[in-house]
Design a protein around this motif. Structure first.
Motif, short mmCIF file in Angstrom:
data_model
loop_
_atom_site.label_atom_id
_atom_site.label_comp_id
_atom_site.label_asym_id
_atom_site.label_seq_id
_atom_site.Cartn_x
_atom_site.Cartn_y
_atom_site.Cartn_z
N ARG A 56 0.83 -1.21 0.00
CA ARG A 56 0.00 0.00 0.00
C ARG A 56 0.87 1.25 0.00
O ARG A 56 0.63 2.21 -0.74
CB ARG A 56 -0.90 -0.02 1.25
N THR A 57 1.92 1.24 0.84
CA THR A 57 2.79 2.41 0.94
C THR A 57 3.59 2.60 -0.35
O THR A 57 3.81 3.73 -0.80
CB THR A 57 3.72 2.28 2.15
N ALA A 58 3.99 1.48 -0.96
CA ALA A 58 4.73 1.57 -2.22
C ALA A 58 3.85 2.21 -3.30
O ALA A 58 4.33 2.99 -4.12
CB ALA A 58 5.19 0.19 -2.66
N LEU A 59 2.57 1.90 -3.25
CA LEU A 59 1.66 2.44 -4.26
C LEU A 59 1.33 3.91 -3.99
O LEU A 59 1.38 4.75 -4.88
CB LEU A 59 0.36 1.63 -4.28
N LEU A 60 0.98 4.20 -2.75
CA LEU A 60 0.43 5.53 -2.45
C LEU A 60 1.48 6.51 -1.93
O LEU A 60 1.20 7.68 -1.78
CB LEU A 60 -0.71 5.40 -1.43
N GLU A 103 3.48 -7.17 -15.65
CA GLU A 103 2.69 -6.58 -16.74
C GLU A 103 1.65 -5.59 -16.21
O GLU A 103 1.45 -4.53 -16.79
CB GLU A 103 2.01 -7.73 -17.51
N GLN A 104 1.03 -5.95 -15.10
CA GLN A 104 -0.08 -5.15 -14.58
C GLN A 104 0.37 -4.19 -13.49
O GLN A 104 -0.46 -3.52 -12.86
CB GLN A 104 -1.16 -6.08 -14.00
N ASP A 105 1.66 -4.14 -13.21
CA ASP A 105 2.19 -3.25 -12.19
C ASP A 105 1.55 -3.51 -10.81
O ASP A 105 1.11 -2.60 -10.12
CB ASP A 105 1.97 -1.80 -12.62
N LEU A 106 1.49 -4.79 -10.46
CA LEU A 106 0.97 -5.18 -9.14
C LEU A 106 2.15 -5.55 -8.24
O LEU A 106 3.15 -6.11 -8.71
CB LEU A 106 0.05 -6.40 -9.25
N TRP A 107 2.03 -5.30 -6.96
CA TRP A 107 3.00 -5.76 -5.98
C TRP A 107 2.78 -7.27 -5.79
O TRP A 107 1.65 -7.71 -5.56
CB TRP A 107 2.78 -5.05 -4.65
N LEU A 108 3.85 -8.05 -5.92
CA LEU A 108 3.70 -9.49 -5.73
C LEU A 108 4.21 -9.89 -4.35
O LEU A 108 5.42 -9.81 -4.07
CB LEU A 108 4.48 -10.26 -6.82
N HIS A 109 3.29 -10.28 -3.50
CA HIS A 109 3.65 -10.79 -2.18
C HIS A 109 3.40 -12.30 -2.17
O HIS A 109 2.35 -12.75 -2.62
CB HIS A 109 2.80 -10.11 -1.10
N VAL A 110 4.36 -13.05 -1.68
CA VAL A 110 4.19 -14.50 -1.62
C VAL A 110 4.03 -14.94 -0.17
O VAL A 110 4.87 -14.64 0.69
CB VAL A 110 5.39 -15.25 -2.25
N ALA A 156 11.56 -8.18 2.19
CA ALA A 156 11.25 -7.41 0.97
C ALA A 156 12.49 -7.40 0.09
O ALA A 156 13.61 -7.37 0.60
CB ALA A 156 10.83 -5.98 1.32
N ARG A 157 12.27 -7.40 -1.22
CA ARG A 157 13.44 -7.46 -2.11
C ARG A 157 14.19 -6.14 -2.10
O ARG A 157 15.35 -6.08 -2.49
CB ARG A 157 13.05 -7.87 -3.53
N ASP A 158 13.54 -5.07 -1.64
CA ASP A 158 14.21 -3.79 -1.47
C ASP A 158 13.81 -3.23 -0.10
O ASP A 158 12.67 -2.87 0.11
CB ASP A 158 13.80 -2.84 -2.58
N ARG A 159 14.79 -3.17 0.79
CA ARG A 159 14.47 -2.78 2.17
C ARG A 159 13.95 -1.35 2.23
O ARG A 159 13.31 -0.95 3.22
CB ARG A 159 15.68 -2.96 3.08
N ALA A 160 14.21 -0.54 1.17
CA ALA A 160 13.71 0.84 1.16
C ALA A 160 12.19 0.85 1.33
O ALA A 160 11.63 1.76 1.97
CB ALA A 160 14.11 1.54 -0.13
N HIS A 161 11.53 -0.16 0.79
CA HIS A 161 10.07 -0.20 0.92
C HIS A 161 9.65 -0.47 2.36
O HIS A 161 8.60 0.00 2.80
CB HIS A 161 9.50 -1.28 0.00
N MET A 162 10.46 -1.22 3.10
CA MET A 162 10.15 -1.46 4.51
C MET A 162 10.35 -0.17 5.30
O MET A 162 9.54 0.19 6.16
CB MET A 162 11.02 -2.59 5.07
N LEU A 163 11.43 0.54 5.00
CA LEU A 163 11.68 1.81 5.69
C LEU A 163 10.56 2.79 5.38
O LEU A 163 10.06 3.48 6.28
CB LEU A 163 13.03 2.38 5.24
N ASP A 164 10.14 2.85 4.11
CA ASP A 164 9.07 3.77 3.75
C ASP A 164 7.81 3.49 4.57
O ASP A 164 7.11 4.41 4.98
CB ASP A 164 8.72 3.62 2.26
N ALA A 165 7.55 2.21 4.78
CA ALA A 165 6.30 1.85 5.45
C ALA A 165 6.38 1.97 6.98
O ALA A 165 5.38 2.22 7.64
CB ALA A 165 5.89 0.43 5.07
N PHE A 166 7.59 1.78 7.54
CA PHE A 166 7.63 1.61 9.00
C PHE A 166 8.59 2.53 9.76
O PHE A 166 8.44 2.70 10.97
CB PHE A 166 8.00 0.16 9.34
N ALA A 167 9.61 3.08 9.08
CA ALA A 167 10.59 3.86 9.84
C ALA A 167 9.95 5.13 10.38
O ALA A 167 9.18 5.79 9.68
CB ALA A 167 11.78 4.20 8.95
N ALA A 168 10.28 5.47 11.61
CA ALA A 168 9.85 6.76 12.14
C ALA A 168 10.48 7.80 11.22
O ALA A 168 11.65 7.66 10.83
CB ALA A 168 10.33 6.93 13.56
#
Ligand SMILES: *Cc1c(COP(=O)(O)O)cnc(C)c1O
Length: 493
Positions: free
Chosen positions: A160-164, A265-272, A318-330
Protein backbone atom coordinates in the motif's frame (compact mmCIF):
# COMPACT_ATOMS: atom_id res chain seq x y z
CA UNK A 1 25.10 -8.62 50.77
CA UNK A 2 25.24 -4.87 51.12
CA UNK A 3 25.66 -4.50 47.37
CA UNK A 4 22.20 -5.92 46.62
CA UNK A 5 19.20 -3.64 46.62
CA UNK A 6 16.63 -5.08 49.00
CA UNK A 7 14.13 -5.20 46.14
CA UNK A 8 16.20 -7.05 43.57
CA UNK A 9 14.66 -10.16 42.06
CA UNK A 10 18.00 -11.92 41.92
CA UNK A 11 18.39 -14.78 44.41
CA UNK A 12 20.38 -14.76 47.65
CA UNK A 13 21.65 -18.13 46.70
CA UNK A 14 22.57 -18.53 43.05
CA UNK A 15 23.50 -22.15 43.66
CA UNK A 16 19.92 -23.03 44.53
CA UNK A 17 18.75 -21.56 41.21
CA UNK A 18 21.53 -23.40 39.45
CA UNK A 19 20.57 -26.72 41.02
CA UNK A 20 16.90 -26.38 40.15
CA UNK A 21 17.84 -25.15 36.68
CA UNK A 22 19.95 -28.23 36.11
CA UNK A 23 17.06 -30.42 37.17
CA UNK A 24 14.73 -28.59 34.79
CA UNK A 25 17.20 -29.02 31.96
CA UNK A 26 17.51 -32.74 32.68
CA UNK A 27 13.74 -33.07 32.83
CA UNK A 28 13.24 -31.23 29.56
CA UNK A 29 15.88 -33.30 27.76
CA UNK A 30 14.10 -36.42 29.08
CA UNK A 31 10.84 -34.91 27.94
CA UNK A 32 12.07 -34.58 24.36
CA UNK A 33 13.88 -37.91 24.35
CA UNK A 34 10.73 -39.65 25.62
CA UNK A 35 8.10 -38.08 23.40
CA UNK A 36 7.21 -41.41 21.80
CA UNK A 37 6.37 -43.03 25.10
CA UNK A 38 3.50 -40.62 25.71
CA UNK A 39 0.25 -39.89 23.87
CA UNK A 40 0.29 -37.13 21.24
CA UNK A 41 -2.41 -35.30 23.15
CA UNK A 42 -4.62 -35.84 26.14
CA UNK A 43 -7.37 -33.62 27.46
CA UNK A 44 -6.65 -31.49 30.49
CA UNK A 45 -8.39 -33.06 33.48
CA UNK A 46 -10.46 -30.81 35.76
CA UNK A 47 -7.83 -31.00 38.54
CA UNK A 48 -5.23 -29.59 36.18
CA UNK A 49 -7.46 -26.67 35.22
CA UNK A 50 -8.23 -26.12 38.88
CA UNK A 51 -4.54 -26.07 39.76
CA UNK A 52 -4.05 -23.11 37.42
CA UNK A 53 -7.04 -21.12 38.64
CA UNK A 54 -5.34 -19.36 41.48
CA UNK A 55 -5.47 -15.70 42.47
CA UNK A 56 -2.52 -13.49 41.58
CA UNK A 57 0.16 -14.51 44.07
CA UNK A 58 1.11 -11.46 46.13
CA UNK A 59 3.68 -13.03 48.40
CA UNK A 60 6.80 -14.91 47.30
CA UNK A 61 6.15 -18.51 46.40
CA UNK A 62 8.43 -21.41 45.96
CA UNK A 63 9.90 -21.97 42.52
CA UNK A 64 10.01 -25.70 43.26
CA UNK A 65 6.30 -25.75 44.02
CA UNK A 66 5.48 -23.77 40.87
CA UNK A 67 7.59 -26.16 38.84
CA UNK A 68 5.63 -29.06 40.30
CA UNK A 69 2.43 -27.38 39.20
CA UNK A 70 3.85 -27.14 35.70
CA UNK A 71 4.78 -30.80 35.75
CA UNK A 72 1.33 -31.85 36.94
CA UNK A 73 -0.94 -29.43 35.18
CA UNK A 74 0.77 -28.05 32.08
CA UNK A 75 3.61 -30.12 30.63
CA UNK A 76 1.48 -33.25 29.94
CA UNK A 77 -1.34 -31.24 28.36
CA UNK A 78 0.08 -29.36 25.39
CA UNK A 79 -1.27 -29.77 21.87
CA UNK A 80 1.52 -32.23 21.06
CA UNK A 81 3.15 -30.78 17.93
CA UNK A 82 6.63 -31.98 18.99
CA UNK A 83 5.30 -35.56 19.08
CA UNK A 84 6.12 -37.75 16.05
CA UNK A 85 2.47 -38.79 15.74
CA UNK A 86 1.31 -35.19 15.38
CA UNK A 87 0.08 -34.58 11.84
CA UNK A 88 -2.48 -31.92 12.55
CA UNK A 89 -2.49 -28.50 10.90
CA UNK A 90 0.95 -27.36 9.75
CA UNK A 91 3.11 -27.13 12.84
CA UNK A 92 6.79 -27.53 13.46
CA UNK A 93 8.23 -29.89 16.01
CA UNK A 94 11.10 -27.87 17.50
CA UNK A 95 14.48 -29.36 18.38
CA UNK A 96 16.72 -29.75 21.43
CA UNK A 97 19.03 -27.13 19.93
CA UNK A 98 16.13 -24.72 19.67
CA UNK A 99 15.32 -25.39 23.31
CA UNK A 100 18.87 -24.57 24.40
CA UNK A 101 18.83 -21.43 22.26
CA UNK A 102 15.74 -20.26 24.13
CA UNK A 103 17.63 -20.67 27.39
CA UNK A 104 20.47 -18.47 26.16
CA UNK A 105 18.11 -15.93 24.65
CA UNK A 106 16.29 -15.80 27.97
CA UNK A 107 19.49 -15.08 29.85
CA UNK A 108 20.63 -12.35 27.43
CA UNK A 109 17.17 -10.84 27.35
CA UNK A 110 18.25 -8.83 24.31
CA UNK A 111 15.85 -6.25 22.99
CA UNK A 112 16.57 -6.51 19.30
CA UNK A 113 14.72 -3.36 18.27
CA UNK A 114 18.06 -1.80 17.44
CA UNK A 115 21.25 -0.28 18.87
CA UNK A 116 24.86 -1.25 18.44
CA UNK A 117 24.84 -4.87 19.58
CA UNK A 118 25.73 -8.33 18.34
CA UNK A 119 22.14 -9.64 18.38
CA UNK A 120 21.24 -7.07 15.69
CA UNK A 121 24.26 -8.23 13.67
CA UNK A 122 23.22 -11.84 14.08
CA UNK A 123 19.72 -11.06 12.87
CA UNK A 124 21.22 -9.26 9.85
CA UNK A 125 23.28 -12.36 9.16
CA UNK A 126 20.14 -14.50 9.01
CA UNK A 127 18.74 -11.90 6.61
CA UNK A 128 21.78 -12.26 4.34
CA UNK A 129 21.38 -16.03 4.39
CA UNK A 130 17.72 -15.79 3.46
CA UNK A 131 18.34 -13.25 0.69
CA UNK A 132 20.85 -15.73 -0.75
CA UNK A 133 18.54 -18.70 -0.32
CA UNK A 134 15.63 -16.99 -2.08
CA UNK A 135 17.72 -15.37 -4.80
CA UNK A 136 16.86 -11.85 -3.66
CA UNK A 137 19.17 -8.92 -4.50
CA UNK A 138 21.64 -7.23 -2.13
CA UNK A 139 19.08 -4.57 -1.25
CA UNK A 140 16.79 -7.20 0.30
CA UNK A 141 16.26 -7.32 4.04
CA UNK A 142 14.28 -9.58 6.29
CA UNK A 143 13.21 -9.33 9.91
CA UNK A 144 11.71 -11.68 12.44
CA UNK A 145 8.12 -11.25 13.52
CA UNK A 146 5.76 -13.51 15.44
CA UNK A 147 4.44 -15.41 12.44
CA UNK A 148 3.29 -15.31 8.86
CA UNK A 149 -0.01 -13.73 9.86
CA UNK A 150 1.86 -10.57 10.85
CA UNK A 151 4.32 -10.94 7.98
CA UNK A 152 1.40 -11.03 5.53
CA UNK A 153 -0.05 -7.95 7.22
CA UNK A 154 3.31 -6.23 6.67
CA UNK A 155 3.15 -7.28 3.02
CA UNK A 156 -0.19 -5.50 2.61
CA UNK A 157 1.06 -2.37 4.41
CA UNK A 158 4.32 -2.25 2.43
CA UNK A 159 2.48 -2.74 -0.88
CA UNK A 160 0.00 0.00 0.00
CA UNK A 161 2.79 2.41 0.94
CA UNK A 162 4.73 1.57 -2.22
CA UNK A 163 1.66 2.44 -4.26
CA UNK A 164 0.43 5.53 -2.45
CA UNK A 165 3.73 6.90 -1.15
CA UNK A 166 4.88 7.61 2.39
CA UNK A 167 2.26 10.38 2.64
CA UNK A 168 -0.38 7.71 3.11
CA UNK A 169 1.05 7.12 6.56
CA UNK A 170 0.02 10.59 7.66
CA UNK A 171 -3.06 11.12 5.55
CA UNK A 172 -4.49 7.65 5.86
CA UNK A 173 -6.39 5.90 3.13
CA UNK A 174 -9.22 8.42 3.29
CA UNK A 175 -6.75 11.00 1.96
CA UNK A 176 -6.19 8.98 -1.22
CA UNK A 177 -8.16 10.30 -4.22
CA UNK A 178 -8.87 6.67 -5.20
CA UNK A 179 -10.10 5.99 -1.68
CA UNK A 180 -12.02 2.75 -1.56
CA UNK A 181 -10.89 1.73 -5.03
CA UNK A 182 -7.83 -0.38 -4.16
CA UNK A 183 -8.18 -4.07 -4.96
CA UNK A 184 -6.00 -7.03 -3.98
CA UNK A 185 -6.04 -10.57 -5.37
CA UNK A 186 -5.40 -13.97 -3.89
CA UNK A 187 -6.69 -17.49 -4.45
CA UNK A 188 -9.74 -19.06 -2.88
CA UNK A 189 -7.32 -21.46 -1.13
CA UNK A 190 -5.32 -18.63 0.48
CA UNK A 191 -4.97 -18.59 4.26
CA UNK A 192 -7.58 -16.65 6.23
CA UNK A 193 -4.94 -14.28 7.54
CA UNK A 194 -4.74 -12.56 4.13
CA UNK A 195 -8.29 -11.29 4.53
CA UNK A 196 -7.50 -10.36 8.13
CA UNK A 197 -4.44 -8.43 6.93
CA UNK A 198 -6.65 -6.45 4.56
CA UNK A 199 -9.03 -5.73 7.43
CA UNK A 200 -6.28 -4.64 9.79
CA UNK A 201 -4.71 -2.45 7.11
CA UNK A 202 -7.99 -0.57 6.77
CA UNK A 203 -8.50 -1.72 3.20
CA UNK A 204 -11.26 -4.12 4.10
CA UNK A 205 -11.59 -7.76 3.19
CA UNK A 206 -14.23 -6.85 0.58
CA UNK A 207 -11.33 -5.32 -1.38
CA UNK A 208 -9.72 -8.77 -1.59
CA UNK A 209 -10.72 -10.76 -4.68
CA UNK A 210 -10.55 -14.50 -4.25
CA UNK A 211 -9.62 -16.14 -7.53
CA UNK A 212 -10.67 -19.71 -8.30
CA UNK A 213 -8.17 -22.54 -8.28
CA UNK A 214 -7.59 -25.41 -10.69
CA UNK A 215 -7.89 -29.10 -9.85
CA UNK A 216 -4.50 -28.96 -8.14
CA UNK A 217 -5.49 -26.08 -5.87
CA UNK A 218 -3.43 -23.46 -7.77
CA UNK A 219 -4.66 -20.00 -8.63
CA UNK A 220 -6.09 -19.81 -12.16
CA UNK A 221 -4.12 -17.16 -14.00
CA UNK A 222 -6.80 -16.74 -16.68
CA UNK A 223 -9.43 -16.03 -14.02
CA UNK A 224 -7.05 -13.61 -12.35
CA UNK A 225 -6.55 -11.75 -15.61
CA UNK A 226 -10.27 -11.56 -16.26
CA UNK A 227 -10.94 -10.22 -12.76
CA UNK A 228 -8.15 -7.61 -12.86
CA UNK A 229 -9.29 -6.39 -16.28
CA UNK A 230 -12.90 -6.23 -15.19
CA UNK A 231 -11.87 -4.31 -12.10
CA UNK A 232 -9.88 -1.80 -14.13
CA UNK A 233 -12.84 -1.27 -16.47
CA UNK A 234 -15.04 -0.67 -13.42
CA UNK A 235 -12.66 2.02 -12.16
CA UNK A 236 -10.94 0.02 -9.42
CA UNK A 237 -7.21 0.20 -8.73
CA UNK A 238 -5.62 -3.27 -8.58
CA UNK A 239 -2.41 -3.00 -6.55
CA UNK A 240 -1.53 -6.27 -4.84
CA UNK A 241 -1.30 -9.92 -5.80
CA UNK A 242 -0.83 -12.40 -2.95
CA UNK A 243 0.38 -15.78 -4.19
CA UNK A 244 0.51 -18.82 -1.92
CA UNK A 245 3.48 -21.16 -1.94
CA UNK A 246 2.07 -24.14 -0.05
CA UNK A 247 -1.64 -23.83 0.74
CA UNK A 248 -2.75 -25.02 4.16
CA UNK A 249 -5.36 -27.36 2.75
CA UNK A 250 -3.30 -29.32 0.24
CA UNK A 251 0.19 -27.80 -0.06
CA UNK A 252 -0.53 -26.40 -3.52
CA UNK A 253 1.92 -23.87 -4.93
CA UNK A 254 0.44 -21.14 -7.11
CA UNK A 255 2.08 -20.83 -10.57
CA UNK A 256 4.70 -18.34 -9.40
CA UNK A 257 6.46 -17.62 -12.72
CA UNK A 258 3.19 -16.81 -14.48
CA UNK A 259 1.98 -14.75 -11.55
CA UNK A 260 5.29 -12.85 -11.50
CA UNK A 261 4.92 -12.12 -15.23
CA UNK A 262 1.36 -11.00 -14.71
CA UNK A 263 2.26 -8.81 -11.73
CA UNK A 264 4.98 -7.10 -13.76
CA UNK A 265 2.69 -6.58 -16.74
CA UNK A 266 -0.08 -5.15 -14.58
CA UNK A 267 2.19 -3.25 -12.19
CA UNK A 268 0.97 -5.18 -9.14
CA UNK A 269 3.00 -5.76 -5.98
CA UNK A 270 3.70 -9.49 -5.73
CA UNK A 271 3.65 -10.79 -2.18
CA UNK A 272 4.19 -14.50 -1.62
CA UNK A 273 2.71 -16.24 1.42
CA UNK A 274 5.19 -19.08 1.77
CA UNK A 275 4.36 -19.68 5.41
CA UNK A 276 5.46 -23.24 5.62
CA UNK A 277 6.63 -24.24 2.16
CA UNK A 278 9.01 -21.40 1.27
CA UNK A 279 11.76 -23.09 3.29
CA UNK A 280 11.35 -25.98 0.87
CA UNK A 281 14.13 -24.01 -0.87
CA UNK A 282 16.42 -25.96 1.46
CA UNK A 283 15.36 -29.30 -0.03
CA UNK A 284 16.77 -30.18 -3.47
CA UNK A 285 13.56 -31.96 -4.52
CA UNK A 286 11.20 -29.18 -3.37
CA UNK A 287 13.17 -26.08 -4.42
CA UNK A 288 12.42 -26.48 -8.17
CA UNK A 289 8.69 -26.38 -7.38
CA UNK A 290 9.21 -22.92 -5.88
CA UNK A 291 10.81 -21.44 -9.01
CA UNK A 292 9.63 -17.86 -9.43
CA UNK A 293 9.68 -17.08 -5.70
CA UNK A 294 12.85 -15.05 -6.34
CA UNK A 295 10.71 -12.56 -8.26
CA UNK A 296 8.47 -11.68 -5.31
CA UNK A 297 8.46 -8.08 -4.10
CA UNK A 298 7.94 -9.41 -0.60
CA UNK A 299 7.78 -12.77 1.07
CA UNK A 300 6.33 -14.10 4.32
CA UNK A 301 7.28 -17.40 5.90
CA UNK A 302 7.84 -19.17 9.18
CA UNK A 303 10.93 -20.79 10.59
CA UNK A 304 8.66 -22.43 13.17
CA UNK A 305 7.00 -24.78 10.65
CA UNK A 306 9.21 -26.73 8.24
CA UNK A 307 12.28 -24.95 9.66
CA UNK A 308 11.73 -26.73 13.04
CA UNK A 309 12.73 -23.61 15.00
CA UNK A 310 10.67 -23.36 18.20
CA UNK A 311 7.69 -21.01 18.26
CA UNK A 312 7.58 -18.28 17.40
CA UNK A 313 9.78 -17.36 14.47
CA UNK A 314 7.93 -15.74 11.58
CA UNK A 315 9.73 -13.79 8.89
CA UNK A 316 9.06 -10.93 6.52
CA UNK A 317 11.38 -10.08 3.68
CA UNK A 318 11.25 -7.41 0.97
CA UNK A 319 13.44 -7.46 -2.11
CA UNK A 320 14.21 -3.79 -1.47
CA UNK A 321 14.47 -2.78 2.17
CA UNK A 322 13.71 0.84 1.16
CA UNK A 323 10.07 -0.20 0.92
CA UNK A 324 10.15 -1.46 4.51
CA UNK A 325 11.68 1.81 5.69
CA UNK A 326 9.07 3.77 3.75
CA UNK A 327 6.30 1.85 5.45
CA UNK A 328 7.63 1.61 9.00
CA UNK A 329 10.59 3.86 9.84
CA UNK A 330 9.85 6.76 12.14
CA UNK A 331 10.21 9.74 9.79
CA UNK A 332 13.90 10.04 8.93
CA UNK A 333 14.87 8.43 12.24
CA UNK A 334 17.08 5.95 10.48
CA UNK A 335 19.05 8.83 8.97
CA UNK A 336 19.75 10.29 12.38
CA UNK A 337 21.27 7.24 14.07
CA UNK A 338 24.42 7.97 16.08
CA UNK A 339 27.68 7.26 14.30
CA UNK A 340 29.33 5.48 17.19
CA UNK A 341 28.55 4.15 20.63
CA UNK A 342 25.62 2.15 21.95
CA UNK A 343 23.05 4.01 19.85
CA UNK A 344 24.84 3.55 16.51
CA UNK A 345 24.08 1.21 13.63
CA UNK A 346 22.29 1.62 10.33
CA UNK A 347 18.69 0.61 9.77
CA UNK A 348 17.53 -0.79 13.07
CA UNK A 349 15.02 -3.64 12.96
CA UNK A 350 12.45 -1.31 14.52
CA UNK A 351 12.70 0.85 11.36
CA UNK A 352 11.86 -2.11 9.18
CA UNK A 353 8.69 -3.37 10.80
CA UNK A 354 5.92 -2.58 13.27
CA UNK A 355 7.65 -3.68 16.49
CA UNK A 356 9.87 -1.51 18.65
CA UNK A 357 10.82 -3.97 21.37
CA UNK A 358 11.64 -7.32 19.85
CA UNK A 359 12.93 -10.61 21.25
CA UNK A 360 15.98 -12.47 20.01
CA UNK A 361 14.20 -14.90 17.66
CA UNK A 362 17.23 -14.80 15.41
CA UNK A 363 19.30 -16.71 17.98
CA UNK A 364 17.31 -19.93 17.89
CA UNK A 365 17.21 -19.75 14.10
CA UNK A 366 20.93 -19.07 13.78
CA UNK A 367 21.78 -21.85 16.24
CA UNK A 368 19.52 -24.29 14.39
CA UNK A 369 21.43 -23.64 11.16
CA UNK A 370 24.79 -23.79 12.94
CA UNK A 371 24.11 -27.05 14.73
CA UNK A 372 22.26 -29.02 12.08
CA UNK A 373 23.25 -27.29 8.87
CA UNK A 374 20.75 -26.11 6.28
CA UNK A 375 21.03 -29.39 4.37
CA UNK A 376 19.76 -31.40 7.34
CA UNK A 377 16.70 -29.16 7.60
CA UNK A 378 16.23 -29.68 3.88
CA UNK A 379 16.58 -33.45 4.28
CA UNK A 380 13.90 -33.43 7.00
CA UNK A 381 11.64 -31.48 4.64
CA UNK A 382 12.23 -34.02 1.85
CA UNK A 383 11.53 -36.81 4.32
CA UNK A 384 8.12 -35.38 5.24
CA UNK A 385 7.23 -35.25 1.54
CA UNK A 386 8.35 -38.87 1.11
CA UNK A 387 6.13 -39.87 4.04
CA UNK A 388 3.21 -38.05 2.42
CA UNK A 389 3.80 -39.96 -0.83
CA UNK A 390 3.89 -43.21 1.16
CA UNK A 391 0.60 -42.39 2.87
CA UNK A 392 -0.90 -41.31 -0.46
CA UNK A 393 0.12 -44.64 -2.07
CA UNK A 394 -1.39 -46.56 0.85
CA UNK A 395 -4.65 -44.63 0.59
CA UNK A 396 -4.82 -45.29 -3.15
CA UNK A 397 -4.10 -48.98 -2.62
CA UNK A 398 -6.88 -49.45 -0.06
CA UNK A 399 -10.32 -49.75 -1.65
CA UNK A 400 -11.98 -48.46 1.54
CA UNK A 401 -9.89 -45.27 1.61
CA UNK A 402 -10.33 -42.36 -0.76
CA UNK A 403 -7.80 -39.68 -1.66
CA UNK A 404 -9.52 -36.26 -1.71
CA UNK A 405 -6.79 -34.02 -3.14
CA UNK A 406 -3.58 -34.44 -5.11
CA UNK A 407 -0.50 -34.61 -2.89
CA UNK A 408 1.73 -31.69 -3.88
CA UNK A 409 4.13 -31.77 -0.95
CA UNK A 410 3.55 -33.06 2.56
CA UNK A 411 -0.24 -32.84 3.04
CA UNK A 412 -2.52 -35.82 2.43
CA UNK A 413 -6.28 -35.29 2.46
CA UNK A 414 -8.32 -38.48 2.46
CA UNK A 415 -11.24 -40.22 4.08
CA UNK A 416 -12.68 -43.55 4.97
CA UNK A 417 -15.17 -44.34 2.24
CA UNK A 418 -16.04 -47.96 3.08
CA UNK A 419 -17.17 -50.53 0.58
CA UNK A 420 -20.40 -48.76 -0.29
CA UNK A 421 -19.87 -45.02 0.00
CA UNK A 422 -23.43 -44.18 -1.04
CA UNK A 423 -24.94 -45.96 1.94
CA UNK A 424 -22.91 -44.19 4.61
CA UNK A 425 -22.85 -40.77 6.21
CA UNK A 426 -19.17 -40.34 5.47
CA UNK A 427 -18.84 -36.86 6.94
CA UNK A 428 -20.09 -38.11 10.29
CA UNK A 429 -18.02 -41.28 10.24
CA UNK A 430 -14.81 -39.47 9.36
CA UNK A 431 -15.45 -36.78 11.96
CA UNK A 432 -15.82 -39.55 14.55
CA UNK A 433 -12.69 -41.27 13.29
CA UNK A 434 -10.67 -38.11 13.93
CA UNK A 435 -12.13 -37.71 17.42
CA UNK A 436 -11.36 -41.36 18.19
CA UNK A 437 -7.79 -40.89 16.97
CA UNK A 438 -7.36 -37.99 19.39
CA UNK A 439 -8.62 -40.17 22.23
CA UNK A 440 -6.25 -42.98 21.30
CA UNK A 441 -3.28 -40.60 21.20
CA UNK A 442 -1.10 -42.58 18.78
CA UNK A 443 -1.47 -40.25 15.77
CA UNK A 444 -3.30 -36.93 15.46
CA UNK A 445 -4.32 -35.60 12.03
CA UNK A 446 -6.54 -32.55 11.58
CA UNK A 447 -9.46 -32.16 9.22
CA UNK A 448 -10.68 -29.85 6.54
CA UNK A 449 -13.50 -29.55 4.04
CA UNK A 450 -12.78 -30.13 0.38
CA UNK A 451 -15.51 -29.66 -2.22
CA UNK A 452 -18.09 -29.90 0.53
CA UNK A 453 -16.67 -33.15 1.89
CA UNK A 454 -15.13 -33.68 5.30
CA UNK A 455 -11.51 -34.72 4.84
CA UNK A 456 -8.98 -36.19 7.25
CA UNK A 457 -5.90 -34.08 6.73
CA UNK A 458 -2.45 -35.37 7.57
CA UNK A 459 0.08 -32.54 7.34
CA UNK A 460 3.47 -34.12 7.89
CA UNK A 461 5.86 -31.43 9.09
CA UNK A 462 7.62 -33.10 11.98
CA UNK A 463 11.24 -34.25 11.55
CA UNK A 464 10.53 -37.03 14.09
CA UNK A 465 7.72 -38.69 12.14
CA UNK A 466 8.58 -42.13 10.72
CA UNK A 467 7.11 -44.53 8.22
CA UNK A 468 5.45 -46.57 10.96
CA UNK A 469 3.64 -43.42 12.13
CA UNK A 470 1.97 -42.78 8.78
CA UNK A 471 1.24 -46.51 8.47
CA UNK A 472 -0.38 -46.38 11.90
CA UNK A 473 -2.60 -43.55 10.73
CA UNK A 474 -3.80 -45.47 7.66
CA UNK A 475 -4.42 -48.60 9.71
CA UNK A 476 -6.26 -46.78 12.48
CA UNK A 477 -8.52 -45.01 9.97
CA UNK A 478 -9.39 -48.35 8.38
CA UNK A 479 -10.03 -50.02 11.74
CA UNK A 480 -12.13 -47.17 13.12
CA UNK A 481 -13.94 -46.65 9.83
CA UNK A 482 -14.99 -50.30 9.69
CA UNK A 483 -16.20 -50.18 13.24
CA UNK A 484 -18.09 -46.92 12.87
CA UNK A 485 -19.76 -48.01 9.63
CA UNK A 486 -20.78 -51.46 10.81
CA UNK A 487 -24.56 -51.97 10.84
CA UNK A 488 -24.61 -52.27 14.64
CA UNK A 489 -22.88 -48.99 15.09
CA UNK A 490 -24.98 -47.27 12.41
CA UNK A 491 -28.17 -48.25 14.19
CA UNK A 492 -27.01 -47.14 17.58
CA UNK A 493 -25.76 -43.80 16.24
C1 LIG B 1 0.53 -21.21 8.95
C2 LIG B 1 0.15 -20.38 7.78
C3 LIG B 1 -0.15 -19.03 7.92
C4 LIG B 1 -0.20 -18.36 9.27
O1 LIG B 1 1.09 -18.32 9.82
P1 LIG B 1 1.30 -18.11 11.38
O2 LIG B 1 2.75 -18.28 11.57
O3 LIG B 1 0.49 -19.16 12.05
O4 LIG B 1 0.81 -16.75 11.71
C5 LIG B 1 -0.43 -18.29 6.79
N1 LIG B 1 -0.43 -18.85 5.57
C6 LIG B 1 -0.16 -20.17 5.39
C7 LIG B 1 -0.17 -20.72 4.00
C8 LIG B 1 0.15 -20.97 6.50
O5 LIG B 1 0.43 -22.27 6.32
Amino acid sequence: MADRPATTLDPDDWDAVRALGHRMLDDMVDHLAGLRTRPVWQPMPPEAREALRQPLPRAPGSLEAAYETLQDAVIPYTAGNPHPGFMGWVQGAGTPVGMLAELIAGALNANVGGRNQAPVELEHQVSHWMAGLFGFPQAARGIFVTGTSIANFMGVVVARTALLGREVRARGLAGDPGHGKLRAYTSSEAHGCIAKAMEMAGLGSDALRRIDVDGDGRMRVDDLRAQVEADRRAGFKPFLLVATAGTVNTGAIDPLPQLADFAREQDLWLHVDGAYAALGMLAPDVAPLLAGIERADSLAFDFHKWGQVPYDAGYFMARDRAHMLDAFAAPAAYLRRAERGLAAGDAWPCDLGPDLSRGFRALKTWLTFQAYGADAIGAAISHTCALARRLCARVQAEPELELLAPVALNVVCFRYAGADAEALDLDRINREIVLALYDEGRVAPSSTELAGRYAIRAAIVNHRTREDDVDALAEAVLRLGRRLSSPNHQESA
